[in-house]
Design an enzyme around this catalytic site. Structure first.
Site, PDB file in Angstrom:
ATOM      1  N   ARG A  76      58.089 -21.536   5.173  1.00 40.12           N
ATOM      2  CA  ARG A  76      57.632 -20.177   5.427  1.00 40.12           C
ATOM      3  C   ARG A  76      56.426 -19.889   4.531  1.00 40.12           C
ATOM      4  NH1 ARG A  76      60.828 -14.828   4.048  1.00 40.12           N
ATOM      5  NH2 ARG A  76      61.586 -15.996   2.241  1.00 40.12           N
ATOM      6  N   VAL A  90      68.336 -28.598   4.383  1.00 43.75           N
ATOM      7  CA  VAL A  90      67.609 -27.714   3.466  1.00 43.75           C
ATOM      8  C   VAL A  90      66.555 -26.912   4.234  1.00 43.75           C
ATOM      9  CG1 VAL A  90      66.061 -27.681   1.452  1.00 43.75           C
ATOM     10  CG2 VAL A  90      67.986 -29.282   1.513  1.00 43.75           C
ATOM     11  N   HIS A 108      71.352 -18.226   4.733  1.00 45.99           N
ATOM     12  CA  HIS A 108      70.312 -18.405   3.715  1.00 45.99           C
ATOM     13  C   HIS A 108      69.084 -17.621   4.188  1.00 45.99           C
ATOM     14  CE1 HIS A 108      67.612 -20.045   0.769  1.00 45.99           C
ATOM     15  NE2 HIS A 108      66.810 -20.473   1.729  1.00 45.99           N
ATOM     16  N   ALA A 128      59.951 -36.253   2.982  1.00 44.09           N
ATOM     17  CA  ALA A 128      59.893 -36.721   1.590  1.00 44.09           C
ATOM     18  C   ALA A 128      58.494 -36.644   0.982  1.00 44.09           C
ATOM     19  CB  ALA A 128      60.422 -38.148   1.513  1.00 44.09           C
ATOM     20  N   ILE A 173      59.245 -30.270  -1.779  1.00 44.70           N
ATOM     21  CA  ILE A 173      60.637 -30.430  -2.243  1.00 44.70           C
ATOM     22  C   ILE A 173      60.944 -31.924  -2.383  1.00 44.70           C
ATOM     23  CG2 ILE A 173      63.088 -30.089  -1.700  1.00 44.70           C
ATOM     24  CD1 ILE A 173      62.319 -27.511  -0.271  1.00 44.70           C
ATOM     25  N   GLY A 174      60.509 -32.696  -1.381  1.00 43.90           N
ATOM     26  CA  GLY A 174      60.754 -34.136  -1.423  1.00 43.90           C
ATOM     27  C   GLY A 174      60.228 -34.761  -2.699  1.00 43.90           C
ATOM     28  N   ASP A 214      70.756 -20.135  -3.673  1.00 42.19           N
ATOM     29  CA  ASP A 214      71.046 -18.702  -3.774  1.00 42.19           C
ATOM     30  C   ASP A 214      72.160 -18.467  -4.805  1.00 42.19           C
ATOM     31  OD1 ASP A 214      69.373 -18.031  -1.306  1.00 42.19           O
ATOM     32  OD2 ASP A 214      70.809 -19.467  -0.521  1.00 42.19           O
TER      33      ASP A 214
HETATM   34  N1  LIG Z   1      67.628 -23.846   1.912  1.00 44.68           N
HETATM   35  C1  LIG Z   1      66.878 -23.595   0.861  1.00 44.68           C
HETATM   36  O1  LIG Z   1      67.376 -23.103  -0.162  1.00 44.68           O
HETATM   37  C2  LIG Z   1      65.396 -23.863   0.871  1.00 44.68           C
HETATM   38  C3  LIG Z   1      64.654 -23.663  -0.305  1.00 44.68           C
HETATM   39  C4  LIG Z   1      63.283 -23.954  -0.284  1.00 44.68           C
HETATM   40  C5  LIG Z   1      62.662 -24.394   0.879  1.00 44.68           C
HETATM   41  N2  LIG Z   1      63.417 -24.560   2.004  1.00 44.68           N
HETATM   42  C6  LIG Z   1      62.813 -25.088   3.238  1.00 44.68           C
HETATM   43  O2  LIG Z   1      62.679 -26.519   3.089  1.00 44.68           O
HETATM   44  C7  LIG Z   1      61.649 -26.979   3.996  1.00 44.68           C
HETATM   45  C8  LIG Z   1      60.673 -27.896   3.262  1.00 44.68           C
HETATM   46  O3  LIG Z   1      59.955 -27.165   2.307  1.00 44.68           O
HETATM   47  P1  LIG Z   1      58.740 -27.832   1.504  1.00 44.68           P
HETATM   48  O4  LIG Z   1      58.242 -26.787   0.594  1.00 44.68           O
HETATM   49  O5  LIG Z   1      59.110 -29.147   0.973  1.00 44.68           O
HETATM   50  O6  LIG Z   1      57.695 -28.001   2.689  1.00 44.68           O
HETATM   51  P2  LIG Z   1      56.441 -29.030   2.784  1.00 44.68           P
HETATM   52  O7  LIG Z   1      55.592 -28.551   3.895  1.00 44.68           O
HETATM   53  O8  LIG Z   1      55.846 -29.233   1.439  1.00 44.68           O
HETATM   54  O9  LIG Z   1      57.166 -30.388   3.196  1.00 44.68           O
HETATM   55  C9  LIG Z   1      57.795 -30.553   4.421  1.00 44.68           C
HETATM   56  C10 LIG Z   1      57.572 -31.979   4.843  1.00 44.68           C
HETATM   57  O10 LIG Z   1      58.278 -32.174   6.069  1.00 44.68           O
HETATM   58  C11 LIG Z   1      57.491 -33.046   6.850  1.00 44.68           C
HETATM   59  N3  LIG Z   1      57.913 -32.998   8.253  1.00 44.68           N
HETATM   60  C12 LIG Z   1      57.528 -32.157   9.240  1.00 44.68           C
HETATM   61  N4  LIG Z   1      58.120 -32.483  10.391  1.00 44.68           N
HETATM   62  C13 LIG Z   1      58.917 -33.550  10.132  1.00 44.68           C
HETATM   63  C14 LIG Z   1      59.763 -34.355  10.920  1.00 44.68           C
HETATM   64  N5  LIG Z   1      59.912 -34.124  12.227  1.00 44.68           N
HETATM   65  N6  LIG Z   1      60.410 -35.378  10.325  1.00 44.68           N
HETATM   66  C15 LIG Z   1      60.258 -35.638   9.016  1.00 44.68           C
HETATM   67  N7  LIG Z   1      59.449 -34.906   8.215  1.00 44.68           N
HETATM   68  C16 LIG Z   1      58.784 -33.884   8.767  1.00 44.68           C
HETATM   69  C17 LIG Z   1      56.056 -32.575   6.616  1.00 44.68           C
HETATM   70  O11 LIG Z   1      55.109 -33.556   6.983  1.00 44.68           O
HETATM   71  C18 LIG Z   1      56.104 -32.336   5.103  1.00 44.68           C
HETATM   72  O12 LIG Z   1      55.755 -33.503   4.373  1.00 44.68           O
HETATM   73  C19 LIG Z   1      61.019 -25.727   4.569  1.00 44.68           C
HETATM   74  O13 LIG Z   1      61.586 -25.465   5.845  1.00 44.68           O
HETATM   75  C20 LIG Z   1      61.430 -24.647   3.568  1.00 44.68           C
HETATM   76  O14 LIG Z   1      61.408 -23.363   4.140  1.00 44.68           O
HETATM   77  C21 LIG Z   1      64.753 -24.307   2.018  1.00 44.68           C
HETATM   78  O1  LIG Z   2      62.439 -18.268   1.262  1.00 41.24           O
HETATM   79  C1  LIG Z   2      61.919 -19.273   1.741  1.00 41.24           C
HETATM   80  O2  LIG Z   2      61.330 -19.293   2.818  1.00 41.24           O
HETATM   81  C2  LIG Z   2      62.005 -20.565   0.973  1.00 41.24           C
HETATM   82  C3  LIG Z   2      63.374 -20.870   0.584  1.00 41.24           C
HETATM   83  O3  LIG Z   2      64.288 -20.729   1.620  1.00 41.24           O
HETATM   84  C4  LIG Z   2      63.830 -20.111  -0.626  1.00 41.24           C
HETATM   85  O4  LIG Z   2      64.861 -19.440  -0.557  1.00 41.24           O
HETATM   86  O5  LIG Z   2      63.157 -20.216  -1.659  1.00 41.24           O
END
Ligand SMILES: NC(=O)c1ccc[n+]([C@@H]2O[C@H](COP(=O)([O-])OP(=O)(O)OC[C@H]3O[C@@H](n4cnc5c(N)ncnc54)[C@H](O)[C@@H]3O)[C@@H](O)[C@H]2O)c1
Ligand SMILES: O=C(O)C[C@H](O)C(=O)O
Length: 332
Positions: free
Chosen positions: A93, A130, A188, A13, A17-18, A160
């Site tokens: 990523r 996510v 995804h 959080a 994203i959080g 997507d």
């Molecule tokens: N499915 C989708 O469509 C989609 C889209 C965007 C991003 N993502 C993915 O979502 C994830 C988060 O992205 P973000 O940009 O918010 O990253 P971010 O690095 O800004 O935030 C991730 C948070 O997770 C925390 N974290 C790490 N390990 C943890 C644990 N064991 N328990 C609880 N929290 C933990 C980190 O401290 C950080 O605050 C990434 O894996 C990203 O690739 C998925």
């Molecule tokens: O592509 C990524 O690694 C981030 C996320 O899954 C996205 O689709 O934006």
């Protein structure tokens, strides 16, 4: 009578994203404008101060629907009694990386958090993963939380789906709200198959097929698909950070439709536990077209699948089978 608050867990959080997601939940974008919420926020120790700051901001925003906030680095406290769990915690990523590159770090988090959720969440808790690799993290969570109903564990491909709606809307110069029933099949990842074969646009003359309106199969079969597949990478290239506001908004769409139902005649894409529909191996978490009613999703059946589509649906399933074995090798 006032509704009882729903407890919503957001892991990771303190991340980007959080930070976009929690105010959306507190404003009612996820569960409705009449549904009070208690937000549980989990992050890890190095992010504890930042998490505290997010809690302070939630309090300062004085959201009428927000009844309480739990901000913790203790996974058990975070999971206690939650009705919805949005699993964002993990590592994103960076430019030049494939989703597989974040697998080692992230799947082990999902193995560890599975049992906390299984033991402490509400028994009918709805889980949305996510964090990437989203489908495989969800599968690991399901496998290490064996008493959880598999139907309650899903992953996010709604982003997507929304991206595909957005591309069609831009191409046809129509409002995105008038486009519906695109499908994201599979992972995804860059092998996902965005399919417009059953998609329609609302026009003054009724609903018309997207394929007929676009009238450019070459574009639909090539550039459209790769644009949606590569959109995450394009955003990382532009922002030097992965998508956040669109991911948070799509996570709200996913849970809202799951809990409150999809509009009549409309389907959405969700990564769900495969039952073998459309010849996709059972037991994968694979994105299908689904409708939702009374808190349950069902895969849309009976869509006509041509050879072009079948090959793409199988290719993304094959990648998921490979990811599953790679994930297990990372856990060993
Ligand atoms: N499915 C989708 O469509 C989609 C889209 C965007 C991003 N993502 C993915 O979502 C994830 C988060 O992205 P973000 O940009 O918010 O990253 P971010 O690095 O800004 O935030 C991730 C948070 O997770 C925390 N974290 C790490 N390990 C943890 C644990 N064991 N328990 C609880 N929290 C933990 C980190 O401290 C950080 O605050 C990434 O894996 C990203 O690739 C998925
Ligand atoms: O592509 C990524 O690694 C981030 C996320 O899954 C996205 O689709 O934006």
């Amino acid at each position: 009578m006032a509704k009882q608050p729903t407890r919503v867990l957001v892991t990771g959080a303190a991340g980007q994203i959080g930070y976009a997601l929690v105010p959306m939940i507190a404003r009612g974008a996820m569960l409705g404008l009449d549904q009070p919420v208690i937000i549980h926020m989990l992050d890890i120790e190095p992010a504890a101060e930042s998490l505290k700051g997010v809690k302070m901001e939630l309090i300062d925003a004085a959201f009428p629907l927000l009844k309480d906030v739990v901000a913790t680095t203790d996974v058990v406290e975070a999971c206690k009694g939650v009705n919805v769990a949005v699993m964002v915690g993990g590592f994103p990523r960076k430019e030049g990386m494939e989703r597989k590159d974040v697998m080692t770090k992230n799947v082990s988090i999902y193995k560890a958090q599975a049992s906390a959720l299984e033991q402490h969440a509400a028994p009918d808790c709805k889980v949305l993963v996510v964090a990437n690799p989203a489908n495989t993290n969800a599968l690991i969570l399901k496998e290490f939380a064996p008493s959880f109903p598999p139907k309650n564990i899903t992953c996010l491909t709604r982003l997507d789906h929304n991206r595909a709606l957005g591309q069609v809307s831009e191409k046809l110069n129509v409002h995105v709200g008038d486009v519906k029933n695109v499908t994201i099949w599979g992972n995804h990842s860059s092998t996902q198959y965005p399919d417009v074969n059953h998609a329609t646009v609302k026009t003054a003359a009724g609903e018309k097929p997207v394929r007929a309106l676009v009238a450019d199969d070459q574009w639909l079969n090539t550039e459209f698909i790769t644009t949606v597949q590569q959109r995450g990478a394009a955003i990382i290239k532009a922002r030097k950070l992965s998508s956040a506001l669109s991911a948070a908004s799509s996570a709200c769409d996913h849970i809202r439709d799951w809990v409150l139902g999809t509009p009549k005649g409309t389907w959405v894409s969700m990564g769900v536990y495969s039952d073998g529909s459309y010849g996709i191996p059972a037991g994968l978490i694979y994105s299908f077209p689904v409708t939702c009613e009374k808190g349950e999703w069902s895969i849309v059946q009976g869509l006509k699948i041509d050879e072009f589509s079948k090959a793409k649906m199988d290719a993304t399933a094959k990648e998921l089978v490979e990811e599953k074995s790679l994930a297990y090798s990372c856990l060993n």
